[in-house]
Design a protein around this motif. Structure first.
Motif, mmCIF file in Angstrom:
data_model
loop_
_atom_site.group_PDB
_atom_site.id
_atom_site.type_symbol
_atom_site.label_atom_id
_atom_site.label_comp_id
_atom_site.label_asym_id
_atom_site.label_seq_id
_atom_site.Cartn_x
_atom_site.Cartn_y
_atom_site.Cartn_z
ATOM 1 N N ALA A 393 -42.760 -36.984 -13.093
ATOM 2 C CA ALA A 393 -43.475 -35.724 -12.844
ATOM 3 C C ALA A 393 -43.625 -35.484 -11.345
ATOM 4 C CB ALA A 393 -44.838 -35.751 -13.522
ATOM 5 N N TRP A 394 -43.936 -36.537 -10.608
ATOM 6 C CA TRP A 394 -44.105 -36.401 -9.159
ATOM 7 C C TRP A 394 -42.759 -36.124 -8.482
ATOM 8 C CZ3 TRP A 394 -48.755 -35.393 -7.750
ATOM 9 C CH2 TRP A 394 -49.824 -35.947 -8.467
ATOM 10 N N LEU A 395 -41.713 -36.795 -8.921
ATOM 11 C CA LEU A 395 -40.383 -36.564 -8.345
ATOM 12 C C LEU A 395 -39.932 -35.131 -8.594
ATOM 13 C CD1 LEU A 395 -38.562 -39.875 -9.392
ATOM 14 C CD2 LEU A 395 -39.217 -39.189 -7.066
ATOM 15 N N ASN A 396 -40.173 -34.621 -9.796
ATOM 16 C CA ASN A 396 -39.778 -33.258 -10.134
ATOM 17 C C ASN A 396 -40.573 -32.241 -9.315
ATOM 18 O OD1 ASN A 396 -38.435 -31.269 -12.065
ATOM 19 N ND2 ASN A 396 -40.596 -30.801 -12.390
ATOM 20 N N THR A 397 -41.874 -32.461 -9.189
ATOM 21 C CA THR A 397 -42.712 -31.542 -8.418
ATOM 22 C C THR A 397 -42.315 -31.534 -6.950
ATOM 23 O OG1 THR A 397 -44.570 -31.892 -9.937
ATOM 24 C CG2 THR A 397 -45.084 -30.978 -7.778
ATOM 25 N N LYS A 398 -42.058 -32.714 -6.416
ATOM 26 C CA LYS A 398 -41.639 -32.818 -5.012
ATOM 27 C C LYS A 398 -40.333 -32.080 -4.773
ATOM 28 C CE LYS A 398 -40.289 -36.201 -1.496
ATOM 29 N NZ LYS A 398 -40.036 -37.644 -1.216
ATOM 30 N N ALA A 399 -39.354 -32.276 -5.668
ATOM 31 C CA ALA A 399 -38.063 -31.606 -5.513
ATOM 32 C C ALA A 399 -38.211 -30.099 -5.619
ATOM 33 C CB ALA A 399 -37.086 -32.122 -6.570
ATOM 34 N N PHE A 400 -39.048 -29.637 -6.557
ATOM 35 C CA PHE A 400 -39.242 -28.206 -6.739
ATOM 36 C C PHE A 400 -39.907 -27.584 -5.515
ATOM 37 C CE2 PHE A 400 -42.131 -24.732 -7.864
ATOM 38 C CZ PHE A 400 -41.217 -23.806 -8.353
ATOM 39 N N LEU A 401 -40.981 -28.202 -5.020
ATOM 40 C CA LEU A 401 -41.696 -27.653 -3.864
ATOM 41 C C LEU A 401 -40.829 -27.667 -2.615
ATOM 42 C CD1 LEU A 401 -45.266 -29.153 -4.422
ATOM 43 C CD2 LEU A 401 -44.473 -26.816 -4.892
ATOM 44 N N THR A 402 -39.999 -28.695 -2.471
ATOM 45 C CA THR A 402 -39.082 -28.752 -1.329
ATOM 46 C C THR A 402 -38.091 -27.607 -1.381
ATOM 47 O OG1 THR A 402 -39.270 -31.169 -1.190
ATOM 48 C CG2 THR A 402 -37.338 -30.156 -0.156
ATOM 49 N N GLU A 403 -37.521 -27.387 -2.564
ATOM 50 C CA GLU A 403 -36.554 -26.301 -2.736
ATOM 51 C C GLU A 403 -37.213 -24.944 -2.537
ATOM 52 O OE1 GLU A 403 -33.500 -24.615 -6.188
ATOM 53 O OE2 GLU A 403 -34.280 -26.656 -6.316
ATOM 54 N N LEU A 404 -38.443 -24.797 -3.048
ATOM 55 C CA LEU A 404 -39.168 -23.537 -2.891
ATOM 56 C C LEU A 404 -39.476 -23.269 -1.415
ATOM 57 C CD1 LEU A 404 -40.636 -21.138 -4.249
ATOM 58 C CD2 LEU A 404 -42.670 -22.581 -4.377
ATOM 59 N N GLY A 405 -39.904 -24.318 -0.713
ATOM 60 C CA GLY A 405 -40.199 -24.172 0.707
ATOM 61 C C GLY A 405 -38.975 -23.772 1.510
ATOM 62 N N GLN A 406 -37.841 -24.377 1.207
ATOM 63 C CA GLN A 406 -36.599 -24.048 1.907
ATOM 64 C C GLN A 406 -36.184 -22.611 1.637
ATOM 65 O OE1 GLN A 406 -34.031 -27.137 0.419
ATOM 66 N NE2 GLN A 406 -34.633 -28.609 2.007
ATOM 67 N N ALA A 407 -36.368 -22.166 0.390
ATOM 68 C CA ALA A 407 -36.014 -20.788 0.035
ATOM 69 C C ALA A 407 -36.905 -19.787 0.776
ATOM 70 C CB ALA A 407 -36.144 -20.597 -1.466
ATOM 71 N N CYS A 408 -38.195 -20.108 0.889
ATOM 72 C CA CYS A 408 -39.130 -19.214 1.612
ATOM 73 C C CYS A 408 -38.786 -19.141 3.097
ATOM 74 C CB CYS A 408 -40.561 -19.707 1.408
ATOM 75 S SG CYS A 408 -41.182 -19.513 -0.270
ATOM 76 N N LEU A 409 -38.467 -20.299 3.679
ATOM 77 C CA LEU A 409 -38.105 -20.318 5.117
ATOM 78 C C LEU A 409 -36.834 -19.531 5.382
ATOM 79 C CD1 LEU A 409 -38.896 -24.046 6.017
ATOM 80 C CD2 LEU A 409 -40.127 -22.006 6.791
ATOM 81 N N LYS A 410 -35.889 -19.618 4.421
ATOM 82 C CA LYS A 410 -34.632 -18.900 4.575
ATOM 83 C C LYS A 410 -34.873 -17.393 4.563
ATOM 84 C CE LYS A 410 -29.949 -18.683 2.671
ATOM 85 N NZ LYS A 410 -29.043 -19.198 1.608
#
Length: 413
Positions: A393-410
């Motif tokens: 659950a933690w690995l999935n949440t971390k990966a999702f938030l990382t991807e979301l953050g990168q998309a927002c920065l882009k």
């Protein structure tokens, strides 16, 4: 070719070695947990780096395998089976398509029918609906949306659209694909658009499915069958789907509806299916009606609901397949349980409501607050936050938030 484990060595468990391919999928994670928890030596494999199932505490060994379309995949598979003494394979749809031309070689390791036409036909929406519509049993033509199986574009002229409900869906799949195993699901919003979509679809498929839209929410009948006998069974109904207008189930609860259950059993017995199957419906609570939507003849993405509730379909299946032990009566899920897949599924449900101008501001606010409260709701379990395997659950949440953050920065750059 030597098999290379992805950071895990095989752990002897005293029970059979089981290969679970496509360990990046939610269904495979449920299988891995169920079998590993019951002492099987689970060999999890995926071509994707960081596949969650390969990082499960219940996997005895994990592998980064070649992609299914890589010429090295079949040699890799044969090597793993030989060196690890694999006793059974729990196939995914992708795995079955990858071994299609040598199905007979691997069939003895899978607790599904040995008939390739049935196995691959059940993966095909077009084939399944064609079987039901052509059946002499009138019951198989009930409880389905308005459907036409088209063998050629000219057959579209005979379809009476006067009672059809928009939008329509044009579908094609690998069983009837002219090249490869491509699939098609296209939503259209007029008869004219449907005609054009059907014409275009016949460029790629020998048969095409055209259906109208069924009202309601997704509901499923989940069955494990062997020789016409039901070994285990459960049902679930969706509360949230991504998008909110209908799609991937992100929040669902166990329930029971006897007429739908009986319809699903009838369909599986008509097909003579053995193995796991999720029979999917649209359930309209207001009218108390349901429509059969599709068959998933494999373990389903929502399997973690059953595992959380203590109904271990994969264990029951392997006890039957490997030891010949079957329960005297079908093991039925009677426990009331609600399970959620927060990221990305339920987040997608929330986002779709926030973006929808048809949804009132108060309803949007309620959904946003609810999204947060579900994390601490004592009556809502998490797909991935499973006892003994909470790290996923933690690995999935971390990966999702990382991807979301990168998309927002882009977007901001």
């Amino acid at each position: 070719m030597a098999a290379v484990a992805n950071g895990k060595a095989a752990i002897p468990t005293g029970k059979a070695a089981i290969l679970v391919p496509q360990a990046d999928s939610m269904g495979a994670i449920g299988v891995i947990r169920s079998l590993g928890q019951h002492g099987y030596a689970v060999h999890a494999a995926s071509s994707k780096a960081g596949a969650l199932g390969c990082q499960s505490a219940f996997a005895s060994a994990s592998y980064r395998c070649p992609p299914y379309d890589d010429s090295n995949y079949l040699p890799w598979l044969r090597d793993i089976i030989r060196t690890q003494q694999i006793a059974a394979i729990i196939p995914s749809e992708g795995f079955l398509l990858a071994i299609r031309h040598c199905f007979a070689e691997f069939s003895p390791l899978m607790a599904i029918p040995a008939d390739p036409e049935l196995v691959y036909g059940c993966l095909s929406k077009v084939w399944v609906f064609d079987k039901f519509l052509q059946s002499d049993d009138d019951r198989l033509r009930q409880h389905i949306s308005r459907t036409a199986v088209l063998n050629q574009p000219a057959e579209l002229d005979a379809v009476d659209f006067s009672q059809w409900r928009l939008p329509f869906f044009v579908k094609g799949d690998g069983f009837y694909a002219k090249r490869g195993d491509q699939a098609l699901v296209r939503k259209v919003r007029s008869v004219a658009e449907a005609r054009q979509a059907v014409l275009e679809a016949f460029a790629d498929f020998d048969k095409v499915l055209l259906q109208d839209c069924s009202s309601g929410v997704k509901a499923t009948v989940n069955l494990l069958m062997q020789d016409g006998k039901i070994l285990a069974e459960s049902m679930a109904v969706a509360s949230h789907e991504n998008p909110h207008s209908g799609g991937l189930t992100s929040l669902r609860s166990s329930w029971w509806h006897q007429p739908m259950y009986e319809d699903a059993v009838l369909r599986m017995r008509a097909l003579n299916w053995n193995g796991p199957a999720m029979v999917e419906y649209k359930w309209d609570a207001a009218s108390q009606t349901f429509d059969f939507i599709e068959l998933n003849s494999r373990y389903w993405a929502a399997l973690n609901l059953d595992i959380h509730a203590g109904l271990h379909f994969p264990v029951i299946q392997l006890q039957s397949f490997l030891q010949g032990q079957t329960p005297d009566t079908a093991q039925r899920l009677t426990k009331i349980i609600t399970v959620r897949h927060a990221f990305p599924a339920d987040f997608g449900y929330l986002l779709s409501k926030l973006k929808d101008p048809q949804v009132a501001p108060v309803a949007k606010l309620k959904s946003a607050v609810g999204f947060l409260l579900y994390f601490i709701h004592p009556g809502v379990k998490s797909d991935l936050n499973y006892p003994g395997d909470r790290r996923l659950a933690w690995l999935n949440t971390k990966a999702f938030l990382t991807e979301l953050g990168q998309a927002c920065l882009k977007k901001l750059s």
